[in-house]
Motif scaffolding. Sequence first.
Motif, mmCIF file in Angstrom:
data_model
loop_
_atom_site.group_PDB
_atom_site.id
_atom_site.type_symbol
_atom_site.label_atom_id
_atom_site.label_comp_id
_atom_site.label_asym_id
_atom_site.label_seq_id
_atom_site.Cartn_x
_atom_site.Cartn_y
_atom_site.Cartn_z
ATOM 1 N N ILE A 116 0.749 -1.298 -0.057
ATOM 2 C CA ILE A 116 -0.017 0.163 -0.094
ATOM 3 C C ILE A 116 0.903 1.330 -0.008
ATOM 4 O O ILE A 116 1.984 1.062 0.265
ATOM 5 N N GLY A 117 0.217 2.351 -0.284
ATOM 6 C CA GLY A 117 1.146 3.525 -0.148
ATOM 7 C C GLY A 117 0.288 4.568 -0.727
ATOM 8 O O GLY A 117 -0.782 4.703 -1.120
ATOM 9 N N THR A 118 1.111 5.809 -1.463
ATOM 10 C CA THR A 118 0.473 7.047 -2.186
ATOM 11 C C THR A 118 1.306 7.059 -3.072
ATOM 12 O O THR A 118 2.381 6.611 -3.675
ATOM 13 N N ARG A 119 0.765 8.108 -4.213
ATOM 14 C CA ARG A 119 1.127 8.349 -5.381
ATOM 15 C C ARG A 119 1.067 9.913 -5.449
ATOM 16 O O ARG A 119 0.125 10.387 -4.859
ATOM 17 N N GLN A 120 2.058 10.724 -6.239
ATOM 18 C CA GLN A 120 2.095 11.854 -6.567
ATOM 19 C C GLN A 120 2.367 11.707 -8.051
ATOM 20 O O GLN A 120 3.867 11.609 -8.525
ATOM 21 N N ASP A 121 1.384 12.130 -8.962
ATOM 22 C CA ASP A 121 1.835 12.156 -10.315
ATOM 23 C C ASP A 121 1.267 13.419 -11.087
ATOM 24 O O ASP A 121 0.595 14.303 -10.418
ATOM 25 N N HIS A 122 1.962 13.466 -12.265
ATOM 26 C CA HIS A 122 1.395 14.950 -13.023
ATOM 27 C C HIS A 122 1.050 14.420 -14.301
ATOM 28 O O HIS A 122 1.669 13.492 -14.949
ATOM 29 N N ASP A 152 8.705 6.118 8.256
ATOM 30 C CA ASP A 152 8.763 7.354 7.594
ATOM 31 C C ASP A 152 8.482 7.471 6.308
ATOM 32 O O ASP A 152 8.428 8.627 5.772
ATOM 33 N N GLN A 153 7.756 6.471 5.568
ATOM 34 C CA GLN A 153 7.314 6.687 4.432
ATOM 35 C C GLN A 153 5.694 7.040 4.153
ATOM 36 O O GLN A 153 5.035 7.461 3.178
ATOM 37 N N VAL A 154 5.187 6.993 5.446
ATOM 38 C CA VAL A 154 3.705 7.321 5.423
ATOM 39 C C VAL A 154 3.688 8.637 5.566
ATOM 40 O O VAL A 154 4.176 9.341 6.677
ATOM 41 N N PRO A 155 2.941 9.655 4.554
ATOM 42 C CA PRO A 155 3.003 10.956 4.768
ATOM 43 C C PRO A 155 2.097 11.448 5.615
ATOM 44 O O PRO A 155 1.131 12.467 5.475
ATOM 45 N N TRP A 156 2.239 11.046 6.917
ATOM 46 C CA TRP A 156 1.489 11.450 8.056
ATOM 47 C C TRP A 156 1.593 13.261 8.360
ATOM 48 O O TRP A 156 2.717 13.817 8.339
ATOM 49 N N GLN A 157 0.519 13.924 8.434
ATOM 50 C CA GLN A 157 0.521 15.331 8.597
ATOM 51 C C GLN A 157 0.365 15.726 10.176
ATOM 52 O O GLN A 157 0.812 16.919 10.533
ATOM 53 N N GLY A 158 -0.053 14.844 11.062
ATOM 54 C CA GLY A 158 -0.469 15.310 12.343
ATOM 55 C C GLY A 158 1.079 15.016 13.212
ATOM 56 O O GLY A 158 1.910 14.298 12.654
ATOM 57 N N GLU A 159 0.891 15.177 14.482
ATOM 58 C CA GLU A 159 2.038 15.038 15.657
ATOM 59 C C GLU A 159 2.157 13.544 15.748
ATOM 60 O O GLU A 159 1.224 12.877 15.688
#
Length: 170
Positions: free
Chosen positions: A116-122, A144-151
């Motif tokens: 599982i994960g995320t993508r950033q595409d153009h 550290d691969q999870v783009p967590w935005q909270g504390e």
Amino acid sequence: MTAWALTAEDRLEIIELYARYAWGIDLADEELALSVFADDGWFDHLWQGRVQGHDAIRENLRSLWNDRQHWWYGRQHLMDHFIMDPREEPGEVDVRCFFQILQFNVDYGTNFVFGIGTRQDHVVRRDGRWLFQSLTVNAWTALDQVPWQGELRLKSRPQYQMPPASDVHR
């Protein structure tokens, strides 16, 4: 705000672009897989690194499909929860999404979640079609691969090293 608007039809065409990508790479349909990339398009993937242009993408996919077939056969890439942000330049969109890779294990006849994960595409609109200009995969393989935005308050579990079985059963 951009000077141009992404229409509902554009959004549906971009979602179909993702579907064509998945059908192409998961079923080793080389023509379909390459048809979703701009001629100078590229992807950046955890294991392959950055691969640019149709020839390099073709070579890379053939390697996955043939050299690692036991690892690739029976996969389904699923992408969802799309966020589409138009760039200032008309016909250019940044797309974020989540992905899951399901896999059928032919030896055991079972299914499992491979990753599982995320993508950033153009994506870009060229000759009336949406295409991947760039595709960046962020596979969640470590904390550290999870783009967590909270504390982040998550505490790691203690590391324990089991002794070899030969030492335990003496």
